[in-house]
Design an enzyme around this catalytic site. Sequence first.
Site, PDB file in Angstrom:
ATOM      1  N   ASP A   1       0.835  -1.189   0.000  1.00 30.62           N
ATOM      2  CA  ASP A   1       0.000   0.000   0.000  1.00 30.62           C
ATOM      3  C   ASP A   1       0.874   1.244   0.000  1.00 30.62           C
ATOM      4  OD1 ASP A   1      -2.376   1.799   0.777  1.00 30.62           O
ATOM      5  OD2 ASP A   1      -3.270  -0.201   0.843  1.00 30.62           O
TER       6      ASP A   1
ATOM      7  N   PRO B   1       0.467   3.373  18.095  1.00 30.08           N
ATOM      8  CA  PRO B   1       0.306   2.424  19.206  1.00 30.08           C
ATOM      9  C   PRO B   1      -0.550   1.211  18.858  1.00 30.08           C
ATOM     10  CG  PRO B   1      -0.853   4.499  19.641  1.00 30.08           C
ATOM     11  CD  PRO B   1       0.028   4.733  18.466  1.00 30.08           C
TER      12      PRO B   1
ATOM     13  N   ASP C   1      10.428   0.175   1.220  1.00 27.44           N
ATOM     14  CA  ASP C   1       9.758   1.242   0.479  1.00 27.44           C
ATOM     15  C   ASP C   1      10.228   1.183  -0.969  1.00 27.44           C
ATOM     16  OD1 ASP C   1       8.925   3.609  -0.704  1.00 27.44           O
ATOM     17  OD2 ASP C   1       9.369   4.848   1.042  1.00 27.44           O
TER      18      ASP C   1
ATOM     19  N   ASP D   1      13.994   2.783  -0.114  1.00 25.16           N
ATOM     20  CA  ASP D   1      14.729   2.797   1.145  1.00 25.16           C
ATOM     21  C   ASP D   1      14.059   1.843   2.132  1.00 25.16           C
ATOM     22  OD1 ASP D   1      12.566   4.142   2.438  1.00 25.16           O
ATOM     23  OD2 ASP D   1      13.340   6.086   1.805  1.00 25.16           O
TER      24      ASP D   1
ATOM     25  N   HIS E   1      -3.672   5.909   3.324  1.00 25.14           N
ATOM     26  CA  HIS E   1      -4.414   4.744   2.849  1.00 25.14           C
ATOM     27  C   HIS E   1      -3.908   3.459   3.503  1.00 25.14           C
ATOM     28  CE1 HIS E   1      -5.914   1.818  -0.202  1.00 25.14           C
ATOM     29  NE2 HIS E   1      -6.881   2.702  -0.363  1.00 25.14           N
TER      30      HIS E   1
ATOM     31  N   ASN F   1     -13.874   0.583  -7.111  1.00 29.27           N
ATOM     32  CA  ASN F   1     -15.003   1.429  -6.680  1.00 29.27           C
ATOM     33  C   ASN F   1     -15.695   2.186  -7.815  1.00 29.27           C
ATOM     34  OD1 ASN F   1     -14.191   0.743  -4.059  1.00 29.27           O
ATOM     35  ND2 ASN F   1     -12.823   2.500  -3.937  1.00 29.27           N
TER      36      ASN F   1
ATOM     37  N   SER G   1     -11.362  -0.829  -0.737  1.00 31.54           N
ATOM     38  CA  SER G   1     -10.074  -0.830  -0.029  1.00 31.54           C
ATOM     39  C   SER G   1     -10.223  -1.234   1.428  1.00 31.54           C
ATOM     40  CB  SER G   1      -9.450   0.575  -0.054  1.00 31.54           C
ATOM     41  OG  SER G   1      -8.708   0.777  -1.213  1.00 31.54           O
TER      42      SER G   1
END
Length: 515
Positions: A151, A159, A191, A196, A205, A297, A370
């Site tokens: 994503d 947390p 990523d 990285d 998202h 969608n 989603s």
Amino acid sequence: MKNLLSILLFVLVSQVALAQTERIFITTESGSSPHFPTVIGAQIGQTPFEILQVYTFKKTPVSIWILEVETDDLPSVLLRLEASPKILTAEIDADMWASDMETYDANDLHVGEQWYGENTGANGNENADIDLPEGWFIERGSPNITLAILDSGMKLDHPEFAGRIVNNTADPINNIDDDANGYIDDVSGFDFVDHDNHPGDENGHGTAVGGIAAANGDNIIGFAGVDWNCKILPVRVLDENGRGSYSKIAAGVYYAVDNGANVINMSLGGVSESNSLKNSIQYAYDNNVTVVAASGNSNTSVPQFPAAYPTVIAVGATNWFNERCSPFMLTGRGGSNMGKHLSVVAPGDMIPHLNYEDDLDYSSVNSGTSLASPMVAGLATLLLAQDSTRTAAEIKYLIQASAVDRVGPENEDSRGWDQYYGFGLINVYNALSGKFPIKTESYISVYPNPAYANGKFHLGGEASDLIISTVDGRVIINYKNLSAGIYNLPQMAAGYYVISVVAPTGFYIERFTVL
């Protein structure tokens, strides 16, 4: 002569003007890297090109090369590349988008309540939900199962994810690829947008999706994900605008599989077919990794990928009235996609979720497939926590077989599989307790579904005609005068099929997939 020269110059200038820079990607077998630029040059001749990025993988027998080429005839360039025996695929590197979440800042009384887990009727219809509390009584997840979220990244220090993000101790942060997997210091995922080791969220998202699937439960604060204990592998493949290239998404799939994912959630999609992406999804399936994807969608039956690939669990969205979202209640726009590839539906309208910018904000509400997809992904990890020997095919079958049929309007949610609800609304309790309501009321059913060479169909009564055909109507076989019983499916190629039954009590159909 002067006029002729002018015409020739005009044609030459026009041809030059037509040339434009295009981004493409090719896949090769691993091990071809050192001399591969020479292969590219030999295939495309004088066409200028630049290599932007190369992805290699520790276990995956494939490398991904991202290139820019300057050409006025891109189809010809791709054909010449694919003609090389050293190149597996050559494609335009199109973009894929996160399945949109329509947003607003809500402040109503029930915004913090996860109605989709147990709907008391305060929001919509009572029991328009997936029976989460009943399911949690049976299973709440295991840290031995890993869920990859492909994503926009995730808020790693939220947390609600404490103690849950993977910790790759084999590759500590020291600027060395200690585990030799091709990715330096990938302690907590990777990523592929910025290339990285920090798959943080710059869009929101991915944090929303990850929280629905796997936020900590029974910890006093916030929400509870479907799975409270699985490990989470964040893989950032979408940028701050929710956009990502097919090449990076395919690379993300390979990375997730090679780095321990048992389930992959992909709340994203594109309408362009891609053999390279399809190959990565097949690689996941071949390695027993379940892939769950949002259907999209746009309120259309136009296939969206990867959801439309046959091994994927394609997820549509319903609202708190058990209606297919058409349109979404939150915005009055769009709708849950439908089609022959749809597997199941899950709640996807007015869904509360985590905020990637504020740990204390639990008021965000959004809609979209989603948000339905991670509920199914969370159910998949619970099923694996319950029995880690289950295969990807068995996980898909269990989720489909335990879904509740005919919860929506009769004009869309017909008996058995249909293109609007698939096999029905997922039910966590049914899946974990082995209850398969669809089987008791179906005149004709196929199992497992997807089916293999040893697949069978169950006929609940007499049939004067039983026809197995492709979805476009090509008849494979026509049985006459069958009695109730269990029969072997004939040998069929991979694809989508329909069984049509003419019985004394009416006409029945069942859709199924052969892998």
